[in-house]
Design a protein around this motif. Structure first.
Motif, short mmCIF file in Angstrom:
data_model
loop_
_atom_site.label_atom_id
_atom_site.label_comp_id
_atom_site.label_asym_id
_atom_site.label_seq_id
_atom_site.Cartn_x
_atom_site.Cartn_y
_atom_site.Cartn_z
N SER A 25 45.37 32.37 10.70
CA SER A 25 45.40 33.29 10.92
C SER A 25 46.94 34.37 11.72
O SER A 25 47.50 34.66 11.09
CB SER A 25 44.78 33.27 12.28
OG SER A 25 43.61 33.46 12.00
N HIS A 26 47.39 33.14 12.03
CA HIS A 26 49.22 33.61 11.92
C HIS A 26 49.59 33.13 11.37
O HIS A 26 50.75 34.85 11.23
CB HIS A 26 49.81 32.14 12.92
CG HIS A 26 49.34 32.27 14.74
ND1 HIS A 26 49.88 33.11 15.34
CD2 HIS A 26 48.44 31.43 15.04
CE1 HIS A 26 49.92 33.06 15.89
NE2 HIS A 26 48.98 31.57 16.44
N PHE B 147 39.78 35.06 14.21
CA PHE B 147 40.85 34.43 14.48
C PHE B 147 41.64 34.47 15.00
O PHE B 147 41.91 34.82 16.16
CB PHE B 147 40.95 33.02 13.70
CG PHE B 147 41.78 32.05 15.08
CD1 PHE B 147 40.49 30.58 15.55
CD2 PHE B 147 43.04 31.57 15.41
CE1 PHE B 147 41.35 30.22 16.63
CE2 PHE B 147 43.87 31.35 16.57
CZ PHE B 147 42.48 30.20 16.52
N ARG C 29 43.43 28.70 13.04
CA ARG C 29 44.40 29.10 13.42
C ARG C 29 45.19 29.56 12.36
O ARG C 29 46.50 30.44 12.22
CB ARG C 29 44.71 28.21 14.63
CG ARG C 29 45.83 28.83 15.96
CD ARG C 29 46.31 27.68 16.65
NE ARG C 29 47.91 27.98 16.91
CZ ARG C 29 48.89 27.81 17.01
NH1 ARG C 29 49.00 27.51 15.60
NH2 ARG C 29 49.49 28.11 17.88
N ILE D 233 43.54 35.87 18.38
CA ILE D 233 44.99 35.96 18.97
C ILE D 233 45.38 37.44 19.57
O ILE D 233 46.73 37.26 20.43
CB ILE D 233 45.58 36.05 17.22
CG1 ILE D 233 45.42 34.10 16.96
CG2 ILE D 233 46.88 35.47 17.36
CD1 ILE D 233 45.92 33.36 15.50
N ALA E 273 44.45 26.12 23.35
CA ALA E 273 45.78 25.68 22.44
C ALA E 273 46.68 24.80 23.00
O ALA E 273 47.71 24.10 22.53
CB ALA E 273 45.99 26.49 21.44
#
Length: 326
Positions: A289-290, A55, A286, A59, A67
């Motif tokens: 991952s961020h 992921f 997500r 990104i 999203a």
């Protein structure tokens, strides 16, 4: 069982949970953050690390990952399991948009199949697996709602007829009021810049209190200052009553449409809820991952179960990637 009970607070992991929740797009992902727990299962840990790694790549390298709409419609879906209950317009609109997001995510993760190429996101594709995407349900909702989430005029023949009569009656009232207003303005009973207004769902004319007897009709309200009263001329009382009747008929027809649609959805609720679990997991991945990008985290190389145990003990922050749904 983790010992002591406040272990997360001691290592500051409770703060990581909050930071993760802040990066979720919906309550779907936030629940996953709340429920995540430690794991010492090597295959499971490795798979979750791979999901986050993939992921992160999405990104950083993709600009078309869906999203847009992560709405949690699960409470509404569970409520309509009861016969007679129905989804209202907003709930139906949120369902349509989130189902669209689920469909587009699954398509995104399976897109290389059409080109007969290996996917760059095998772990995420595996997660998408056989998730149902309900294209017919989306099309059915599109036949009922417009792009703003409101019931279309042609959602049913009955609604179309009611709204035509509503529009015609409103136009008739507007013409009558404007005629009365022009006459009153010419007689000096109301100011030149006055226009018809709505009060308690009825079209009325604003008039100074001292001149209210100059226009035959019903006084419905007065302004807060007391300097204006709102009169419904006698000529439009019956038409305004008809407007009220039509609005009631419109509401009943809308409820009938929504109830009939909900009846078609009810048998598919278990499968739809399963698709929302997939959306929740994507939101969770997500968010991780961020967070990983923000903290410049890297994927640990794990070779065996003992190393999983060691990593958890020595590097608490890596628990973020090792965490799993409880």
């Amino acid at each position: 069982m983790i010992y002591p009970h406040n272990f997360e607070q001691k290592i500051g992991f409770d703060q990581i949970r909050q930071l993760l929740k802040d990066k979720c797009l919906s309550t779907l992902g936030e629940e996953r953050v709340t429920e995540m727990a430690f794991s010492d299962q090597f295959d499971e840990v490795q798979e979750k690390l791979n999901q986050v790694t993939e992921f992160i790549r999405i990104i950083q390298e993709e600009d078309n990952f869906p999203a847009q709409y992560f709405f949690d419609v699960r409470p509404s879906l569970k409520r309509i399991r009861v016969e007679g209950m129905y989804l209202d317009e907003q709930e139906l609109f949120d369902l349509r948009r989130s189902l669209e997001t689920i469909r587009d995510i699954v398509r995104f993760l399976h897109k290389n199949e059409e080109e007969e190429e290996d996917t760059p996101y095998p772990s995420l594709k595996k997660l998408a697996g056989d998730i149902a995407v309900f294209p017919q349900l989306i099309s059915k909702i599109d036949s009922i709602l417009d792009k703003y989430g409101k019931i279309k005029d042609n959602a049913s023949p009955g609604l179309s007829k009611i709204r035509r009569e509503l529009n015609n009656t409103m136009s008739s009232i507007s013409r009558s009021l404007n005629s009365i207003l022009r006459s009153a303005q010419s007689e000096g009973y109301v100011d030149k810049d006055v226009t018809p207004t709505m009060r308690d769902g009825r079209l009325v004319i604003p008039v100074a209190p001292g001149l209210k007897r100059k226009i035959k009709g019903i006084v419905h309200d007065e302004s807060a200052s007391g300097k204006t009263v709102f009169i419904e001329p006698a000529e439009v009382v019956e038409a305004n009553n008809r407007i009220r009747e039509l609005e009631g008929e419109e509401r009943r027809e809308i409820i009938r449409i929504l109830t009939a649609f909900t009846e078609t959805v009810r048998p598919s609720i278990p499968e739809i809820l399963q698709s929302y679990e997939f959306l929740a997991e994507i939101d969770f991945i997500r968010a991780k991952s961020h967070f990983a990008i923000q903290t410049n985290s890297i994927k640990p190389v794990l070779e065996n179960k003992q190393q999983v145990d060691w990593t958890m003990a020595v590097h608490p922050l890596l628990q973020l990637a090792l965490a799993k749904q409880g």
